[in-house]
Design a protein around this motif. Structure first.
Motif, PDB file in Angstrom:
ATOM      1  N   ASP A 245      21.024  62.165   5.412  1.00  0.00           N
ATOM      2  CA  ASP A 245      21.147  62.304   3.957  1.00  0.00           C
ATOM      3  C   ASP A 245      20.875  60.939   3.318  1.00  0.00           C
ATOM      4  OD1 ASP A 245      21.734  62.904   1.369  1.00  0.00           O
ATOM      5  OD2 ASP A 245      23.851  63.378   1.712  1.00  0.00           O
ATOM      6  N   THR A 246      19.742  60.837   2.634  1.00  0.00           N
ATOM      7  CA  THR A 246      19.400  59.560   1.989  1.00  0.00           C
ATOM      8  C   THR A 246      19.966  59.429   0.584  1.00  0.00           C
ATOM      9  OG1 THR A 246      17.320  60.494   1.161  1.00  0.00           O
ATOM     10  CG2 THR A 246      17.270  59.400   3.323  1.00  0.00           C
ATOM     11  N   PRO A 276      13.727  63.970  23.781  1.00  0.00           N
ATOM     12  CA  PRO A 276      12.999  63.281  22.699  1.00  0.00           C
ATOM     13  C   PRO A 276      13.684  63.495  21.361  1.00  0.00           C
ATOM     14  CG  PRO A 276      11.814  65.240  23.411  1.00  0.00           C
ATOM     15  CD  PRO A 276      12.931  65.049  24.379  1.00  0.00           C
ATOM     16  N   ARG A 277      13.557  62.490  20.470  1.00  0.00           N
ATOM     17  CA  ARG A 277      14.244  62.528  19.187  1.00  0.00           C
ATOM     18  C   ARG A 277      13.264  62.230  18.063  1.00  0.00           C
ATOM     19  NH1 ARG A 277      17.947  61.552  23.026  1.00  0.00           N
ATOM     20  NH2 ARG A 277      20.177  61.586  22.577  1.00  0.00           N
ATOM     21  N   ILE A 278      13.538  62.820  16.926  1.00  0.00           N
ATOM     22  CA  ILE A 278      12.833  62.494  15.690  1.00  0.00           C
ATOM     23  C   ILE A 278      13.872  62.326  14.599  1.00  0.00           C
ATOM     24  CG2 ILE A 278      10.715  63.731  16.351  1.00  0.00           C
ATOM     25  CD1 ILE A 278      11.558  65.996  14.534  1.00  0.00           C
ATOM     26  N   VAL A 279      13.496  61.658  13.529  1.00  0.00           N
ATOM     27  CA  VAL A 279      14.405  61.412  12.411  1.00  0.00           C
ATOM     28  C   VAL A 279      13.823  62.081  11.174  1.00  0.00           C
ATOM     29  CG1 VAL A 279      15.487  59.670  10.941  1.00  0.00           C
ATOM     30  CG2 VAL A 279      15.229  59.251  13.401  1.00  0.00           C
ATOM     31  N   VAL A 280      14.661  62.867  10.506  1.00  0.00           N
ATOM     32  CA  VAL A 280      14.272  63.568   9.287  1.00  0.00           C
ATOM     33  C   VAL A 280      15.072  62.979   8.132  1.00  0.00           C
ATOM     34  CG1 VAL A 280      14.078  65.798   8.130  1.00  0.00           C
ATOM     35  CG2 VAL A 280      13.802  65.658  10.629  1.00  0.00           C
ATOM     36  N   LEU A 281      14.404  62.242   7.247  1.00  0.00           N
ATOM     37  CA  LEU A 281      15.068  61.678   6.070  1.00  0.00           C
ATOM     38  C   LEU A 281      15.008  62.724   4.965  1.00  0.00           C
ATOM     39  CD1 LEU A 281      13.620  58.035   6.186  1.00  0.00           C
ATOM     40  CD2 LEU A 281      15.789  58.884   7.103  1.00  0.00           C
ATOM     41  N   ASN A 282      16.137  63.356   4.720  1.00  0.00           N
ATOM     42  CA  ASN A 282      16.191  64.475   3.789  1.00  0.00           C
ATOM     43  C   ASN A 282      16.614  63.999   2.385  1.00  0.00           C
ATOM     44  OD1 ASN A 282      16.044  67.121   2.946  1.00  0.00           O
ATOM     45  ND2 ASN A 282      18.101  67.656   3.675  1.00  0.00           N
ATOM     46  N   LYS A 283      16.325  64.864   1.408  1.00  0.00           N
ATOM     47  CA  LYS A 283      16.694  64.653   0.006  1.00  0.00           C
ATOM     48  C   LYS A 283      15.930  63.466  -0.627  1.00  0.00           C
ATOM     49  CE  LYS A 283      21.338  66.505   0.800  1.00  0.00           C
ATOM     50  NZ  LYS A 283      22.796  66.326   0.608  1.00  0.00           N
ATOM     51  N   VAL A 284      14.675  63.339  -0.267  1.00  0.00           N
ATOM     52  CA  VAL A 284      13.880  62.266  -0.883  1.00  0.00           C
ATOM     53  C   VAL A 284      13.435  62.641  -2.293  1.00  0.00           C
ATOM     54  CG1 VAL A 284      13.062  61.385   1.325  1.00  0.00           C
ATOM     55  CG2 VAL A 284      11.770  63.204   0.185  1.00  0.00           C
ATOM     56  N   ASP A 285      13.744  63.881  -2.732  1.00  0.00           N
ATOM     57  CA  ASP A 285      13.419  64.256  -4.113  1.00  0.00           C
ATOM     58  C   ASP A 285      14.332  63.532  -5.102  1.00  0.00           C
ATOM     59  OD1 ASP A 285      15.313  66.012  -2.732  1.00  0.00           O
ATOM     60  OD2 ASP A 285      15.588  66.921  -4.705  1.00  0.00           O
ATOM     61  N   VAL A 286      15.462  63.024  -4.646  1.00  0.00           N
ATOM     62  CA  VAL A 286      16.362  62.229  -5.484  1.00  0.00           C
ATOM     63  C   VAL A 286      15.824  60.797  -5.541  1.00  0.00           C
ATOM     64  CG1 VAL A 286      18.731  61.431  -5.799  1.00  0.00           C
ATOM     65  CG2 VAL A 286      18.294  63.678  -4.783  1.00  0.00           C
ATOM     66  N   PRO A 287      15.708  60.193  -6.708  1.00  0.00           N
ATOM     67  CA  PRO A 287      15.137  58.830  -6.802  1.00  0.00           C
ATOM     68  C   PRO A 287      15.808  57.824  -5.898  1.00  0.00           C
ATOM     69  CG  PRO A 287      15.316  59.806  -8.982  1.00  0.00           C
ATOM     70  CD  PRO A 287      15.998  60.753  -8.048  1.00  0.00           C
ATOM     71  N   LEU A 292      15.984  54.561  -0.738  1.00  0.00           N
ATOM     72  CA  LEU A 292      16.652  54.239   0.525  1.00  0.00           C
ATOM     73  C   LEU A 292      15.772  54.575   1.716  1.00  0.00           C
ATOM     74  CD1 LEU A 292      19.220  53.167   1.825  1.00  0.00           C
ATOM     75  CD2 LEU A 292      20.158  55.495   1.769  1.00  0.00           C
ATOM     76  N   ALA A 293      15.003  55.654   1.619  1.00  0.00           N
ATOM     77  CA  ALA A 293      14.093  56.018   2.703  1.00  0.00           C
ATOM     78  C   ALA A 293      13.020  54.958   2.886  1.00  0.00           C
ATOM     79  CB  ALA A 293      13.471  57.376   2.434  1.00  0.00           C
ATOM     80  N   ASP A 294      12.486  54.421   1.784  1.00  0.00           N
ATOM     81  CA  ASP A 294      11.465  53.388   1.891  1.00  0.00           C
ATOM     82  C   ASP A 294      12.014  52.112   2.519  1.00  0.00           C
ATOM     83  OD1 ASP A 294       9.721  55.140   0.706  1.00  0.00           O
ATOM     84  OD2 ASP A 294      10.040  54.359  -1.335  1.00  0.00           O
ATOM     85  N   ILE A 295      13.279  51.806   2.237  1.00  0.00           N
ATOM     86  CA  ILE A 295      13.877  50.572   2.748  1.00  0.00           C
ATOM     87  C   ILE A 295      14.133  50.671   4.258  1.00  0.00           C
ATOM     88  CG2 ILE A 295      15.925  49.092   2.633  1.00  0.00           C
ATOM     89  CD1 ILE A 295      16.125  49.832  -0.348  1.00  0.00           C
TER      90      ILE A 295
END
Length: 496
Positions: A245-246, A276-287, A292-295
């Protein structure tokens, strides 16, 4: 309403075997035509089989008591009893069968895998099957053997391809609802998901399943929250996806800290390091979430983890995410052999195996353990002396008497076989060629019996009713006239 059940306790009872029949063929001009008692039918067994169409243990939650059909008893004219019907319980793939003590009995994976969990009792033999050259007309039959009665625990470890893990309210349920046809409950408070949700995802010609595991918190592997109950559902997953949750407003929370906390719980649970693992950065529709996802994106990729920025609300980035999941799943499937039904392994009995053991219990009793002696005792009618003598012969031929003597048993020692206890009285007659007498009796038992026989009780009853001999002797007296008179009876009896 409960829609998903992954752990149930089953109370199983296999069917009892039918009793054998004691019967003698009789017809006109042939009053004793020989034994014709039929055998009893076998009791029904209970088995588990993997069915790909079953996905939950919900049926067993409402019906935990399972009982198979009993076998029918034998009848005269050599008629055998019918066997009890077997029960086949369908379970989903990934079901683990455990005892109440936690011992793993079976791990059911692969369509068609069968596990016989409770065995039905054997039917008793009738006196026609027990007849021999010396015992031409047995006056007894074997009892039906009781079926197995036990409690087992069924735990479902979902066989999903992708497992979604993360903190509560990270958006896992929202994500699975938009990439599949699953419709889980979605709300804005923690622990909305109380049970795992399964969804099927189709991407062009690829199809795979996704499991939404209830939210994990620090200490989940030790029993905090709901994680301990459902961490087992990700054991069989091919890929683990960290849903982060970003846009969280909780202090001290950021994507890197969340990933580290979840990885610590997965490491403590064990067995998940090679997935194997992947990361899903969710809720990027919130400014703030996008910022935070970009950082943090670069720091996460520096750990070698693929990162995908998505929004379950706007469905942004879902196509790239599902294609990446499908690629990892197909790669794992290619490297993993196809699950096949478990093969039955036949292990022959060792040549020097006597089939039983003798142990000395704490109370000094000699305990005989073994499938054959215990079954013979269960099938013996101890109200019939001939049946008891037949049991003694079978045990002696098996070598039980000899091993009891070598183990230190003395006449009068307590011997326990199954649920029966005996005072051991060794005899030279057990196990030798013995010709039985009247049906239902055994002279070897009469020698040791302290209870008087029927003939002795009848003689004693007649003796009590008979008057003493001295009272029945006639007495001779002379009257005053010189006439002799004989008096018969007691002192107050009449004179003749």
């Amino acid at each position: 309403m409960i829609t998903f059940v992954d752990r149930v306790v089953l109370h199983l009872r296999a069917g009892d075997g039918g009793h054998g029949c004691v019967s003698i063929h009789r017809e006109k001009f042939k009053p004793f035509g020989g034994p014709d008692g039929g055998n009893g039918g076998h009791g029904g067994s209970v088995s588990l089989v993997v069915d790909p169409q079953v996905h939950t243990l919900l049926d067993f939650h409402f019906r935990p008591h399972i009982k198979a059909e009993n076998g029918k008893g034998g009848a005269g004219s050599n008629r055998d009893g019918a066997n009890g019907g077997n029960l086949v319980l369908k379970v989903p793939a990934g079901t683990v069968v455990l005892s109440t003590d936690g011992e793993v009995l079976a791990d059911l994976t692969g369509a068609g895998t069968t596990f016989d969990v409770a065995r039905g009792g054997r039917g008793g033999r009738g006196n026609a099957s027990l007849a021999s050259a010396r015992r031409k007309a047995p006056g007894f039959a074997e009892l039906g053997e009781p079926g197995d009665e036990m409690d087992v625990v069924l735990e479902l470890k979902s066989v999903a391809d992708v497992g979604l893990v993360g903190f509560p309210s990270a958006g896992k349920s929202s994500l699975i609802s938009v990439i599949s046809a699953a419709k889980p409950k979605i709300a804005d408070y923690p622990f909305t998901t109380l049970v795992p949700n399964l969804g099927v995802v189709r991407v062009e010609n690829h199809t795979f399943t996704v499991a939404d595991v209830p939210g994990l918190i620090p200490g989940a592997a030790s029993g905090k929250g709901l994680g301990l109950e459902f961490l087992r559902h990700i054991e069989r997953c091919s890929v683990l996806a960290h849903v982060v949750d970003t846009a969280t407003l909780e202090p001290g929370r950021d994507p890197l800290a969340d990933i580290d906390a979840i990885e610590a719980e997965l490491a403590e649970y064990g067995g998940l390091a090679n997935k194997p693992r992947i990361v899903v950065l969710n809720k990027v529709d919130v400014p703030d979430g996008q910022d935070l996802a970009d950082i943090t994106r670069a720091d996460i990729e520096a750990r070698g983890l693929p990162v995908f920025e998505v929004s379950a609300a706007t469905r942004a980035g879902l196509r790239e995410l599902t294609f990446a999941m499908a690629e990892l799943v197909e790669r794992h499937r290619a490297a993993t052999p196809i699950l096949e039904p478990t093969r039955i392994v036949i292990r022959p009995t060792a040549v020097d195996d006597a089939g039983f053991t003798i142990e000395v219990a704490d109370d000094g009793a000699f305990v005989v353990r073994g499938p054959r002696p215990e079954r013979w005792v269960r099938q013996t009618n101890f109200d019939n002396d001939e049946a008891v003598g037949f049991l003694a012969d079978r045990l002696a031929r098996l070598g039980v008497e000899e091993k009891l003597a070598k183990a230190g048993a003395e006449p009068g020692s307590l011997v326990r076989i199954g649920v029966r206890e005996f005072d051991w009285q060794p005899t030279l007659y057990a196990g030798v060629e013995f010709t039985p007498g009247n049906r239902g009796t055994d002279v070897r038992l009469e020698e040791r019996s302290t209870r008087p026989s029927a003939a002795q009780r009848l003689a004693a009853r007649k003796a009590r009713r008979q008057r003493p001999a001295d009272e029945l002797e006639p007495s001779v007296e002379a009257t005053e006239s010189g006439e002799v008179v004989a008096i018969i009876g007691g002192r107050d009896g009449g004179a003749e």
